[in-house]
Design a protein around this motif. Structure first.
Motif, PDB file in Angstrom:
ATOM      1  N   ILE A  69       0.851  -1.183   0.000  1.00 24.85           N
ATOM      2  CA  ILE A  69       0.000   0.000   0.000  1.00 24.85           C
ATOM      3  C   ILE A  69       0.891   1.239   0.000  1.00 24.85           C
ATOM      4  N   SER A  70       0.487   2.254  -0.754  1.00 23.53           N
ATOM      5  CA  SER A  70       1.229   3.502  -0.814  1.00 23.53           C
ATOM      6  C   SER A  70       0.260   4.645  -1.053  1.00 23.53           C
ATOM      7  N   ARG A  71       0.756   5.870  -0.918  1.00 22.24           N
ATOM      8  CA  ARG A  71      -0.107   7.027  -1.150  1.00 22.24           C
ATOM      9  C   ARG A  71       0.671   8.146  -1.802  1.00 22.24           C
ATOM     10  N   ASP A  72      -0.043   8.939  -2.603  1.00 23.79           N
ATOM     11  CA  ASP A  72       0.497  10.124  -3.246  1.00 23.79           C
ATOM     12  C   ASP A  72      -0.438  11.264  -2.866  1.00 23.79           C
ATOM     13  N   ASN A  73      -0.114  11.950  -1.795  1.00 27.22           N
ATOM     14  CA  ASN A  73      -1.032  12.953  -1.261  1.00 27.22           C
ATOM     15  C   ASN A  73      -1.317  14.112  -2.215  1.00 27.22           C
ATOM     16  N   PRO A  74      -0.317  14.632  -2.967  1.00 26.35           N
ATOM     17  CA  PRO A  74      -0.648  15.698  -3.932  1.00 26.35           C
ATOM     18  C   PRO A  74      -1.653  15.261  -4.985  1.00 26.35           C
ATOM     19  N   LYS A  75      -1.700  13.963  -5.316  1.00 25.33           N
ATOM     20  CA  LYS A  75      -2.676  13.437  -6.269  1.00 25.33           C
ATOM     21  C   LYS A  75      -3.932  12.916  -5.594  1.00 25.33           C
ATOM     22  N   ALA A  76      -4.003  13.037  -4.279  1.00 26.55           N
ATOM     23  CA  ALA A  76      -5.146  12.552  -3.498  1.00 26.55           C
ATOM     24  C   ALA A  76      -5.469  11.103  -3.833  1.00 26.55           C
ATOM     25  N   THR A  77      -4.425  10.268  -3.907  1.00 25.87           N
ATOM     26  CA  THR A  77      -4.582   8.895  -4.360  1.00 25.87           C
ATOM     27  C   THR A  77      -3.872   7.924  -3.425  1.00 25.87           C
ATOM     28  N   VAL A  78      -4.526   6.798  -3.171  1.00 26.30           N
ATOM     29  CA  VAL A  78      -3.951   5.677  -2.440  1.00 26.30           C
ATOM     30  C   VAL A  78      -3.910   4.483  -3.378  1.00 26.30           C
ATOM     31  N   TYR A  79      -2.814   3.736  -3.347  1.00 26.28           N
ATOM     32  CA  TYR A  79      -2.621   2.600  -4.238  1.00 26.28           C
ATOM     33  C   TYR A  79      -2.512   1.299  -3.458  1.00 26.28           C
ATOM     34  N   LEU A  80      -2.867   0.212  -4.120  1.00 20.28           N
ATOM     35  CA  LEU A  80      -2.606  -1.120  -3.609  1.00 20.28           C
ATOM     36  C   LEU A  80      -1.983  -1.936  -4.733  1.00 20.28           C
ATOM     37  N   GLN A  81      -0.676  -2.198  -4.632  1.00 26.56           N
ATOM     38  CA  GLN A  81       0.028  -3.046  -5.582  1.00 26.56           C
ATOM     39  C   GLN A  81      -0.083  -4.482  -5.111  1.00 26.56           C
ATOM     40  N   MET A  82      -0.619  -5.351  -5.955  1.00 27.56           N
ATOM     41  CA  MET A  82      -0.845  -6.745  -5.612  1.00 27.56           C
ATOM     42  C   MET A  82      -0.035  -7.621  -6.552  1.00 27.56           C
ATOM     43  N   ASN A  83       0.834  -8.455  -5.983  1.00 30.15           N
ATOM     44  CA  ASN A  83       1.681  -9.361  -6.747  1.00 30.15           C
ATOM     45  C   ASN A  83       1.377 -10.803  -6.383  1.00 30.15           C
ATOM     46  N   ASN A  84       1.769 -11.722  -7.273  1.00 30.68           N
ATOM     47  CA  ASN A  84       1.571 -13.155  -7.049  1.00 30.68           C
ATOM     48  C   ASN A  84       0.142 -13.450  -6.611  1.00 30.68           C
ATOM     49  N   LEU A  85      -0.799 -12.968  -7.389  1.00 33.43           N
ATOM     50  CA  LEU A  85      -2.210 -13.112  -7.029  1.00 33.43           C
ATOM     51  C   LEU A  85      -2.651 -14.566  -7.063  1.00 33.43           C
ATOM     52  N   LYS A  86      -3.544 -14.898  -6.137  1.00 34.20           N
ATOM     53  CA  LYS A  86      -4.077 -16.246  -5.987  1.00 34.20           C
ATOM     54  C   LYS A  86      -5.584 -16.224  -6.183  1.00 34.20           C
ATOM     55  N   PRO A  87      -6.194 -17.361  -6.553  1.00 37.31           N
ATOM     56  CA  PRO A  87      -7.654 -17.391  -6.688  1.00 37.31           C
ATOM     57  C   PRO A  87      -8.375 -16.916  -5.428  1.00 37.31           C
ATOM     58  N   GLU A  88      -7.798 -17.153  -4.251  1.00 38.44           N
ATOM     59  CA  GLU A  88      -8.400 -16.725  -2.996  1.00 38.44           C
ATOM     60  C   GLU A  88      -8.436 -15.209  -2.848  1.00 38.44           C
ATOM     61  N   ASP A  89      -7.703 -14.483  -3.686  1.00 40.03           N
ATOM     62  CA  ASP A  89      -7.724 -13.026  -3.665  1.00 40.03           C
ATOM     63  C   ASP A  89      -8.925 -12.449  -4.405  1.00 40.03           C
ATOM     64  N   THR A  90      -9.692 -13.289  -5.080  1.00 44.79           N
ATOM     65  CA  THR A  90     -10.879 -12.830  -5.789  1.00 44.79           C
ATOM     66  C   THR A  90     -11.849 -12.180  -4.811  1.00 44.79           C
ATOM     67  N   ALA A  91     -12.203 -10.921  -5.075  1.00 43.80           N
ATOM     68  CA  ALA A  91     -13.058 -10.166  -4.165  1.00 43.80           C
ATOM     69  C   ALA A  91     -13.350  -8.806  -4.773  1.00 43.80           C
ATOM     70  N   VAL A  92     -14.305  -8.106  -4.174  1.00 44.14           N
ATOM     71  CA  VAL A  92     -14.473  -6.685  -4.422  1.00 44.14           C
ATOM     72  C   VAL A  92     -13.581  -5.952  -3.427  1.00 44.14           C
ATOM     73  N   TYR A  93     -12.748  -5.066  -3.929  1.00 46.69           N
ATOM     74  CA  TYR A  93     -11.810  -4.329  -3.096  1.00 46.69           C
ATOM     75  C   TYR A  93     -12.316  -2.909  -2.883  1.00 46.69           C
ATOM     76  N   PHE A  94     -12.298  -2.469  -1.624  1.00 44.71           N
ATOM     77  CA  PHE A  94     -12.841  -1.171  -1.226  1.00 44.71           C
ATOM     78  C   PHE A  94     -11.769  -0.303  -0.585  1.00 44.71           C
ATOM     79  N   CYS A  95     -11.811   0.975  -0.888  1.00 45.82           N
ATOM     80  CA  CYS A  95     -11.000   1.976  -0.220  1.00 45.82           C
ATOM     81  C   CYS A  95     -11.801   2.572   0.939  1.00 45.82           C
ATOM     82  N   HIS A  96     -11.117   2.928   2.034  1.00 46.08           N
ATOM     83  CA  HIS A  96     -11.818   3.351   3.243  1.00 46.08           C
ATOM     84  C   HIS A  96     -11.001   4.392   3.995  1.00 46.08           C
ATOM     85  N   ILE A  97     -11.685   5.408   4.506  1.00 45.86           N
ATOM     86  CA  ILE A  97     -11.075   6.346   5.441  1.00 45.86           C
ATOM     87  C   ILE A  97     -11.254   5.778   6.833  1.00 45.86           C
TER      88      ILE A  97
END
Length: 113
Positions: A69-97
């Motif tokens: 997880i990382s953030r770029d505050n001037p761009k008002a953006t939060v990222y989630l880099q996901m590597n080596n994905l598995k079938p168990e990672d299948t989901a709806v992903y949500f951002c949250h304050i």
């Protein structure tokens, strides 16, 4: 108040990678501790990773070593880099304050051959 919009979800093969983005609108994301959650089909929502205003991070056990997880505050953006994905990672992903009732609409990640 601020609204969150996620993007980047896709269909990916096992072992592949994706980067999700969360953009804040109508406010300053730099003011908030942020987190990514996910909800697999038929299951409850669970935390994936968190990042504080100043950059300290934390990860669920299933994400440790694979996700970043990382953030770029001037761009008002939060990222989630996901590597080596598995079938168990299948989901709806949500951002949250954190410590709020503010959530994005979700973005679908499907890991399948």
């Amino acid at each position: 108040q601020v609204q969150l919009v996620e993007s980047g979800g896709d269909l990916v093969e096992p072992g592949g990678s994706l980067t999700l983005s969360c953009v804040g609108h109508g406010g300053w994301l730099s003011m908030y501790d942020m987190a990514w959650y996910r909800q697999p089909p038929g299951k409850s929502r669970e935390v994936v990773a968190s990042i504080a205003t100043y950059g300290r991070t934390g990860y669920a056990d299933f994400a440790e070593g694979r996700f970043s997880i990382s953030r770029d505050n001037p761009k008002a953006t939060v990222y989630l880099q996901m590597n080596n994905l598995k079938p168990e990672d299948t989901a709806v992903y949500f951002c949250h304050i954190e410590r709020s009732d503010i959530w994005g609409q979700g973005t679908q990640v499907t890991v399948s051959s």
